[in-house]
Design a protein around this motif. Structure first.
Motif, PDB file in Angstrom:
ATOM      1  N   LYS B  26      -7.126  -1.451  28.491  1.00 28.74           N
ATOM      2  CA  LYS B  26      -6.557  -1.047  29.988  1.00 28.74           C
ATOM      3  C   LYS B  26      -6.177   0.394  29.837  1.00 28.74           C
ATOM      4  O   LYS B  26      -6.023   1.011  28.759  1.00 28.74           O
ATOM      5  CB  LYS B  26      -5.492  -1.719  30.463  1.00 28.74           C
ATOM      6  N   PRO B  27      -5.571   1.134  31.035  1.00 23.66           N
ATOM      7  CA  PRO B  27      -5.116   2.224  30.953  1.00 23.66           C
ATOM      8  C   PRO B  27      -3.880   2.248  30.097  1.00 23.66           C
ATOM      9  O   PRO B  27      -2.759   1.487  30.163  1.00 23.66           O
ATOM     10  CB  PRO B  27      -5.008   2.845  32.345  1.00 23.66           C
ATOM     11  N   ILE B  28      -3.873   3.664  29.493  1.00 23.31           N
ATOM     12  CA  ILE B  28      -2.410   3.863  28.713  1.00 23.31           C
ATOM     13  C   ILE B  28      -1.153   3.881  29.584  1.00 23.31           C
ATOM     14  O   ILE B  28      -1.389   4.680  30.608  1.00 23.31           O
ATOM     15  CB  ILE B  28      -2.660   5.093  27.851  1.00 23.31           C
ATOM     16  N   GLY B  29       0.003   3.409  29.581  1.00 22.62           N
ATOM     17  CA  GLY B  29       1.280   3.570  30.070  1.00 22.62           C
ATOM     18  C   GLY B  29       2.423   3.514  28.933  1.00 22.62           C
ATOM     19  O   GLY B  29       2.329   2.908  28.275  1.00 22.62           O
ATOM     20  N   VAL B  30       3.661   4.120  29.218  1.00 26.16           N
ATOM     21  CA  VAL B  30       4.648   4.086  28.199  1.00 26.16           C
ATOM     22  C   VAL B  30       5.814   3.754  28.962  1.00 26.16           C
ATOM     23  O   VAL B  30       6.473   2.536  28.343  1.00 26.16           O
ATOM     24  CB  VAL B  30       4.564   5.580  27.605  1.00 26.16           C
ATOM     25  N   SER B  31       6.222   4.119  29.972  1.00 22.85           N
ATOM     26  CA  SER B  31       7.534   4.043  30.600  1.00 22.85           C
ATOM     27  C   SER B  31       7.994   2.704  30.831  1.00 22.85           C
ATOM     28  O   SER B  31       9.299   2.222  30.695  1.00 22.85           O
ATOM     29  CB  SER B  31       7.853   4.898  31.896  1.00 22.85           C
ATOM     30  N   THR B  32       7.152   1.740  31.115  1.00 26.70           N
ATOM     31  CA  THR B  32       7.509   0.275  31.304  1.00 26.70           C
ATOM     32  C   THR B  32       8.297  -0.210  29.957  1.00 26.70           C
ATOM     33  O   THR B  32       8.949  -1.120  30.057  1.00 26.70           O
ATOM     34  CB  THR B  32       6.302  -0.532  31.639  1.00 26.70           C
ATOM     35  N   GLN B  33       7.808   0.222  28.962  1.00 26.57           N
ATOM     36  CA  GLN B  33       8.327  -0.076  27.554  1.00 26.57           C
ATOM     37  C   GLN B  33       9.838  -0.010  27.421  1.00 26.57           C
ATOM     38  O   GLN B  33      10.459  -0.816  26.571  1.00 26.57           O
ATOM     39  CB  GLN B  33       7.528  -0.235  26.311  1.00 26.57           C
ATOM     40  N   PHE B  34      10.177   0.989  28.261  1.00 26.99           N
ATOM     41  CA  PHE B  34      11.758   1.292  28.078  1.00 26.99           C
ATOM     42  C   PHE B  34      12.414  -0.156  28.680  1.00 26.99           C
ATOM     43  O   PHE B  34      13.465  -0.524  28.273  1.00 26.99           O
ATOM     44  CB  PHE B  34      12.194   2.445  28.554  1.00 26.99           C
ATOM     45  N   VAL B  35      12.019  -0.516  29.685  1.00 25.19           N
ATOM     46  CA  VAL B  35      12.673  -1.727  30.622  1.00 25.19           C
ATOM     47  C   VAL B  35      12.242  -2.891  29.534  1.00 25.19           C
ATOM     48  O   VAL B  35      13.521  -3.623  29.578  1.00 25.19           O
ATOM     49  CB  VAL B  35      11.742  -1.835  31.757  1.00 25.19           C
ATOM     50  N   ILE B  36      11.079  -3.007  28.837  1.00 23.85           N
ATOM     51  CA  ILE B  36      11.155  -4.226  28.067  1.00 23.85           C
ATOM     52  C   ILE B  36      12.163  -4.115  27.031  1.00 23.85           C
ATOM     53  O   ILE B  36      12.780  -5.115  26.478  1.00 23.85           O
ATOM     54  CB  ILE B  36       9.573  -4.189  27.548  1.00 23.85           C
ATOM     55  N   ALA B  37      12.337  -2.985  26.321  1.00 28.03           N
ATOM     56  CA  ALA B  37      13.211  -2.931  25.233  1.00 28.03           C
ATOM     57  C   ALA B  37      14.713  -3.231  25.759  1.00 28.03           C
ATOM     58  O   ALA B  37      15.346  -3.608  24.737  1.00 28.03           O
ATOM     59  CB  ALA B  37      13.201  -1.339  24.649  1.00 28.03           C
ATOM     60  N   ASP B  38      14.871  -2.718  26.859  1.00 31.10           N
ATOM     61  CA  ASP B  38      16.212  -2.975  27.275  1.00 31.10           C
ATOM     62  C   ASP B  38      16.616  -4.505  27.633  1.00 31.10           C
ATOM     63  O   ASP B  38      17.478  -5.105  27.169  1.00 31.10           O
ATOM     64  CB  ASP B  38      16.437  -2.670  28.684  1.00 31.10           C
ATOM     65  N   GLY B  39      15.097  -5.069  28.054  1.00 28.59           N
ATOM     66  CA  GLY B  39      15.308  -6.681  28.311  1.00 28.59           C
ATOM     67  C   GLY B  39      15.635  -7.187  27.171  1.00 28.59           C
ATOM     68  O   GLY B  39      16.229  -8.485  26.890  1.00 28.59           O
ATOM     69  N   ILE B  40      14.557  -6.949  25.863  1.00 27.40           N
ATOM     70  CA  ILE B  40      14.840  -7.637  24.606  1.00 27.40           C
ATOM     71  C   ILE B  40      16.229  -7.830  23.976  1.00 27.40           C
ATOM     72  O   ILE B  40      16.709  -8.647  23.769  1.00 27.40           O
ATOM     73  CB  ILE B  40      14.074  -6.966  23.503  1.00 27.40           C
ATOM     74  N   VAL B  41      16.959  -6.596  24.261  1.00 26.68           N
ATOM     75  CA  VAL B  41      18.453  -6.483  24.070  1.00 26.68           C
ATOM     76  C   VAL B  41      19.437  -7.438  24.653  1.00 26.68           C
ATOM     77  O   VAL B  41      19.944  -8.308  24.382  1.00 26.68           O
ATOM     78  CB  VAL B  41      18.945  -5.143  23.900  1.00 26.68           C
ATOM     79  N   TRP B  42      19.068  -7.138  26.078  1.00 25.50           N
ATOM     80  CA  TRP B  42      19.551  -8.058  27.267  1.00 25.50           C
ATOM     81  C   TRP B  42      19.598  -9.509  26.812  1.00 25.50           C
ATOM     82  O   TRP B  42      20.486 -10.273  26.891  1.00 25.50           O
ATOM     83  CB  TRP B  42      19.453  -7.569  28.560  1.00 25.50           C
ATOM     84  N   ASN B  43      18.440  -9.898  26.464  1.00 27.72           N
ATOM     85  CA  ASN B  43      17.955 -11.319  26.144  1.00 27.72           C
ATOM     86  C   ASN B  43      18.790 -11.892  25.223  1.00 27.72           C
ATOM     87  O   ASN B  43      18.921 -13.037  24.995  1.00 27.72           O
ATOM     88  CB  ASN B  43      16.372 -11.260  25.920  1.00 27.72           C
ATOM     89  N   LEU B  44      19.144 -11.139  24.133  1.00 24.14           N
ATOM     90  CA  LEU B  44      19.912 -11.534  23.045  1.00 24.14           C
ATOM     91  C   LEU B  44      21.239 -12.183  23.493  1.00 24.14           C
ATOM     92  O   LEU B  44      21.688 -12.870  22.749  1.00 24.14           O
ATOM     93  CB  LEU B  44      19.908 -10.127  21.975  1.00 24.14           C
ATOM     94  N   PHE B  45      21.846 -11.289  24.479  1.00 25.34           N
ATOM     95  CA  PHE B  45      23.139 -11.780  24.900  1.00 25.34           C
ATOM     96  C   PHE B  45      23.172 -12.583  25.973  1.00 25.34           C
ATOM     97  O   PHE B  45      24.307 -12.951  26.549  1.00 25.34           O
ATOM     98  CB  PHE B  45      23.918 -10.399  25.043  1.00 25.34           C
ATOM     99  N   SER B  46      22.274 -12.930  26.520  1.00 21.80           N
ATOM    100  CA  SER B  46      22.304 -13.753  27.935  1.00 21.80           C
ATOM    101  C   SER B  46      21.332 -14.895  27.954  1.00 21.80           C
ATOM    102  O   SER B  46      20.195 -14.683  27.267  1.00 21.80           O
ATOM    103  CB  SER B  46      21.771 -12.828  29.118  1.00 21.80           C
ATOM    104  N   ASP B  47      21.785 -16.138  28.360  1.00 29.07           N
ATOM    105  CA  ASP B  47      20.946 -17.361  28.333  1.00 29.07           C
ATOM    106  C   ASP B  47      20.147 -17.260  29.544  1.00 29.07           C
ATOM    107  O   ASP B  47      19.172 -17.962  29.760  1.00 29.07           O
ATOM    108  CB  ASP B  47      21.599 -18.466  28.156  1.00 29.07           C
ATOM    109  N   THR B  48      20.549 -16.273  30.642  1.00 28.16           N
ATOM    110  CA  THR B  48      19.806 -16.551  32.097  1.00 28.16           C
ATOM    111  C   THR B  48      18.674 -15.466  32.338  1.00 28.16           C
ATOM    112  O   THR B  48      17.999 -15.718  33.233  1.00 28.16           O
ATOM    113  CB  THR B  48      20.926 -16.623  33.259  1.00 28.16           C
TER     114      THR B  48
END
Lengths: 184, 188
Positions: B26-48
């Protein structure tokens, strides 16, 4: 298999960015202040020739048009582009080149990526209160491309055969790349 | 600079990457992965923040409106960090490192703090550069998420596909970026 492709293509892209000089913020800043158009020429040329090949290969059935992914057009694309443009010009980094500049050992790139993670988080938290506002008003119907080529997306100029239009645009990009001066 | 490709070879290489990516995946994209990286960290500290949800299109949902967007596809990628787009972006750093080691352009020690143009204008002290670049990073990723993509996704991938959004994005970015760069760094 997809993870294998992700590694292969990601490595290839990072390699290309470093080799063309895009991980060097000096090159980006000099492009934005219109002093050194080396990168702009490379970008125009890259878009032009890849677009021509993409539409030809789709027309002959080598590339599946289902792989296209056209993003939506809305007011926020221009506003967001402008906000990005400000940071891009000052830092000399965009999301992809800021991240790969870390591999050059550039310390300022770490701060850029750190700021980027904060910026992305702010947007994530803010989205719920801005969705539905004028920022998301669609332009020309949203997911549109200029040329026809995919059933999934609407064409803005359906009267011109897609492959021909993409070819013309691609040639314009390549000629622009060729004619732009390297140093101003 | 030594090791840097000229515009023709560099453009060929860049264009080839974008074309091969859309041909195979699929076409290349980068910036969404900054959101994913934030979410991965957030997910470590939140159950919801990310939850399995059979009702949702992706099988995941989020209490956050943005992560829950488009059938929870961001929530899904946060729950499964080993996915194409996230690994692609991590692999980019490896690729840049390989290029740098295999004869690519090399920054000097001072360049690693701040580019030469910055040092000429604002001096050798790196702290000002680090602080400025941090805030510039905030703007760049906030802007990219509002726009729904960055230089890779909108400008390169978008314009390659003749997407209108790529042109709108480029107009916005250069209309502000060019005067801003000239204002901050001057023409001479």
């Amino acid at each position: 298999m997809t993870i294998f492709l992700a590694i292969l293509l990601g490595v290839f892209f990072g390699f290309a960015l470093q080799r063309v000089g895009a991980t060097n913020p000096q090159n980006i800043i000099n492009m934005m202040r219109l002093k050194d158009l080396h990168l702009m020429k490379a970008i125009f040329f890259g878009i032009g020739f890849s677009s021509i090949l993409l539409f030809i290969l789709m027309a002959v059935g080598v590339i599946d048009a289902g792989h296209l992914s056209v993003k939506s057009s809305y007011v926020g694309v221009i506003v967001g582009g402008a906000i990005l443009g400000l940071g891009f010009a000052v830092a000399g980094y965009c999301p992809g080149t800021g991240l790969t500049a870390i591999a050059d050992g550039r310390k300022d790139a770490f701060f850029f990526v750190g700021g980027g993670l904060v910026g992305a988080l702010i947007y994530t938290l803010l989205y719920g209160s801005i969705q539905g506002t004028w920022l998301f008003t669609k332009i020309a119907g949203g997911k549109v491309m200029l040329a026809t080529g995919s059933d999934k997306f609407q064409a803005l100029l359906p009267m011109i055969p897609g492959t021909l239009l993409a070819l013309i645009i691609g040639v314009v990009f390549i000629v622009t790349a060729w004619k732009l001066p390297e140093k101003v | 600079m030594n090791g840097q490709l000229n515009w023709f070879k560099g453009g060929l290489l860049l264009g080839a990457v974008f074309l091969i990516a859309v041909a195979f995946v699929k076409p290349i994209g980068v910036s969404t992965q900054f959101v994913i990286a934030d979410g991965i960290v957030w997910n470590l500290f939140s159950d919801t923040v990310v939850q399995k949800d059979p009702e949702s299109k992706s099988g995941y949902s989020s209490s956050n409106a943005y992560l829950n967007k488009s059938g929870g596809k961001y929530a899904k990628n946060i729950a499964n960090p080993i996915n194409y787009s996230f690994i692609f972006v991590l692999a980019m750093v490896v690729g840049a490192f390989l290029s740098s080691r295999l004869g690519g352009p090399q920054p000097t020690t001072l360049d690693r703090n701040a580019p030469e143009i910055w040092r000429q204008r604002f001096g050798e002290n790196p702290t000002l550069r680090y602080v400025t670049v941090f805030f510039a990073g905030v703007l760049v990723l906030f802007g990219a998420r509002l726009a729904g993509g960055c230089t890779s996704g909108h400008m390169m991938s978008g314009m390659m596909q003749t997407s209108l959004s790529g042109y709108l994005f480029a107009i916005g970015a250069f209309a502000i970026g060019v005067p801003a760069a000239i204002f901050v760094y001057k023409r001479h």
